[in-house]
Design an enzyme around this catalytic site. Structure first.
Site, PDB file in Angstrom:
ATOM      1  N   ASN A 137     133.257  35.385 -36.881  1.00 13.50           N
ATOM      2  CA  ASN A 137     133.232  33.996 -37.342  1.00 13.50           C
ATOM      3  C   ASN A 137     131.973  33.732 -38.152  1.00 13.50           C
ATOM      4  OD1 ASN A 137     131.879  34.292 -34.840  1.00 13.50           O
ATOM      5  ND2 ASN A 137     131.965  32.100 -34.454  1.00 13.50           N
ATOM      6  N   ILE A 138     132.162  32.931 -39.209  1.00 15.60           N
ATOM      7  CA  ILE A 138     131.072  32.628 -40.129  1.00 15.60           C
ATOM      8  C   ILE A 138     130.956  31.110 -40.232  1.00 15.60           C
ATOM      9  CG2 ILE A 138     130.277  32.859 -42.537  1.00 15.60           C
ATOM     10  CD1 ILE A 138     130.398  35.560 -41.075  1.00 15.60           C
ATOM     11  N   GLU A 139     129.739  30.603 -40.030  1.00 11.77           N
ATOM     12  CA  GLU A 139     129.528  29.146 -40.106  1.00 11.77           C
ATOM     13  C   GLU A 139     128.531  28.800 -41.210  1.00 11.77           C
ATOM     14  OE1 GLU A 139     128.233  28.007 -36.187  1.00 11.77           O
ATOM     15  OE2 GLU A 139     130.120  28.645 -35.261  1.00 11.77           O
ATOM     16  N   CYS A 184     136.991  31.242 -38.964  1.00 12.99           N
ATOM     17  CA  CYS A 184     137.086  31.928 -37.677  1.00 12.99           C
ATOM     18  C   CYS A 184     137.169  33.442 -37.903  1.00 12.99           C
ATOM     19  CB  CYS A 184     138.338  31.499 -36.930  1.00 12.99           C
ATOM     20  SG  CYS A 184     138.345  29.782 -36.404  1.00 12.99           S
ATOM     21  N   GLU A 241     139.338  35.606 -36.713  1.00 14.64           N
ATOM     22  CA  GLU A 241     140.696  36.108 -36.978  1.00 14.64           C
ATOM     23  C   GLU A 241     141.047  35.959 -38.455  1.00 14.64           C
ATOM     24  OE1 GLU A 241     139.606  33.958 -34.715  1.00 14.64           O
ATOM     25  OE2 GLU A 241     141.053  33.625 -33.117  1.00 14.64           O
ATOM     26  N   CYS A 262     142.423  29.722 -32.065  1.00 12.55           N
ATOM     27  CA  CYS A 262     142.638  28.302 -32.342  1.00 12.55           C
ATOM     28  C   CYS A 262     143.970  28.104 -33.063  1.00 12.55           C
ATOM     29  CB  CYS A 262     141.484  27.731 -33.163  1.00 12.55           C
ATOM     30  SG  CYS A 262     141.525  28.164 -34.907  1.00 12.55           S
ATOM     31  N   CYS A 301     144.176  29.381 -36.710  1.00 12.84           N
ATOM     32  CA  CYS A 301     144.313  30.846 -36.789  1.00 12.84           C
ATOM     33  C   CYS A 301     145.729  31.272 -36.424  1.00 12.84           C
ATOM     34  CB  CYS A 301     143.311  31.543 -35.871  1.00 12.84           C
ATOM     35  SG  CYS A 301     141.636  31.481 -36.545  1.00 12.84           S
TER      36      CYS A 301
HETATM   37  N1  THU Z   1     136.266  30.464 -33.539  1.00 12.19           N
HETATM   38  C1  THU Z   1     136.850  31.657 -33.901  1.00 12.19           C
HETATM   39  O1  THU Z   1     136.201  32.488 -34.554  1.00 12.19           O
HETATM   40  N2  THU Z   1     138.129  31.882 -33.547  1.00 12.19           N
HETATM   41  C2  THU Z   1     138.910  31.016 -32.848  1.00 12.19           C
HETATM   42  O2  THU Z   1     140.105  31.232 -32.693  1.00 12.19           O
HETATM   43  C3  THU Z   1     138.288  29.836 -32.245  1.00 12.19           C
HETATM   44  C4  THU Z   1     136.978  29.428 -32.829  1.00 12.19           C
HETATM   45  C5  THU Z   1     134.877  30.196 -33.946  1.00 12.19           C
HETATM   46  C6  THU Z   1     134.782  29.225 -35.090  1.00 12.19           C
HETATM   47  C7  THU Z   1     133.379  28.660 -34.906  1.00 12.19           C
HETATM   48  O3  THU Z   1     132.471  29.510 -35.565  1.00 12.19           O
HETATM   49  C8  THU Z   1     133.137  28.738 -33.418  1.00 12.19           C
HETATM   50  O4  THU Z   1     134.132  29.635 -32.897  1.00 12.19           O
HETATM   51  C9  THU Z   1     133.270  27.397 -32.705  1.00 12.19           C
HETATM   52  O5  THU Z   1     134.418  26.741 -33.074  1.00 12.19           O
END
Ligand code: THU
Length: 242
Positions: free
Chosen positions: A143-145, A154, A156, A189, A192
């Site tokens: 995951n990259i923010e 996310c 996935e 989520c 995804c």
């Molecule tokens: N996140 C994922 O990478 N995959 C998911 O299915 C649920 C959420 C990440 C996104 C964000 O960087 C962090 O979790 C919090 O939402």
């Protein structure tokens, strides 16, 4: 690879408008980005977002973008420019070898744990890792923010974007593996799930939970009553024929 060749990897069944960029990292590596649409339009991944998350998920810092045409003035490009301090170069004749995005087979659960260190999650402190198991090797994602949360992705979807932009035949993907460090029970989520069923509707999804347990699911079971509409593709044909 040329930008024109890369464009053919775009997934644009709804708009018919392919798009591609190539992103250079500080260490000189080159990463692809293509437009990846979804039947639920707001889940579409732009070519820039695709390239930026791929490059960042490889632990590299994006510095320069190559495009065939000048960026649009929709404000989105300004966001990436500001957020990452990117340099733009319009090079219709760009033609260079891109970096490999498939890694060799490895122990999946060690690989998932190691990958968590690549997650860029300064806002959530919630690292997530994904591996797509293909017949030719592994495609990873984390995951990259970014400061604008909606511009991150996310784990996935990062892995799926990497596979598509990397030209992987999606029918060679045998399974999706997902891992998180925190939380009692990991789970993809809704966004995804929508993207997983569009591209990988019939594969096993293995969730490697933080307590060490493993659960096995089937991708299409993850989103019952999902949004589908033949109208969207038929409507595109109709518009094209007018
Ligand atoms: N996140 C994922 O990478 N995959 C998911 O299915 C649920 C959420 C990440 C996104 C964000 O960087 C962090 O979790 C919090 O939402």
């Amino acid at each position: 690879m040329t930008l024109e060749e890369l464009e053919t990897r775009s997934y644009t069944p709804y708009s018919g408008q392919p798009a591609a960029v190539i992103l250079e990292s500080r260490s000189g590596k080159l990463y692809p980005g293509v437009r990846i649409e979804n039947i639920s339009f707001p889940l579409t991944i732009s070519a820039m977002q695709c390239a930026v998350v791929i490059c960042t998920s490889e632990g590299e810092q994006p510095v320069k973008v190559y495009r065939r045409t000048p960026p649009s003035t929709d404000g989105k490009t300004d966001f990436w420019e500001r957020e990452l301090d990117l340099e733009y170069s319009v090079e219709p004749d760009f033609d260079k070898e891109l970096d490999e995005i498939v890694t060799s087979h490895d122990d999946i659960s060690h690989c998932l744990q190691r990958l968590l260190g690549r997650s860029h999650s300064p806002y959530s402190n919630f690292p997530v890792s994904t591996i797509l198991e293909t017949s030719g090797g592994l495609v990873s994602g984390v995951n990259i923010e970014f400061s604008a949360w909606e511009s991150g992705l996310c784990a996935e979807r990062t892995a799926i974007a990497k596979a598509i932009a990397g030209g992987i035949d999606l029918s060679s993907i045998k399974a999706l593996h997902l891992h998180t460090r925190h939380g009692e029970y990991s789970s993809p989520c809704g966004a995804c799930r929508q993207v997983i069923i569009e591209h990988l509707p019939q594969i096993p999804v293995f969730i490697h939970h933080s307590d060490g347990s493993l659960s096995r699911h089937f991708s299409s079971d993850l989103l019952p009553y999902s949004f589908k509409s033949d109208f969207l593709k038929k409507n595109l044909q109709h518009t094209k024929n007018q």
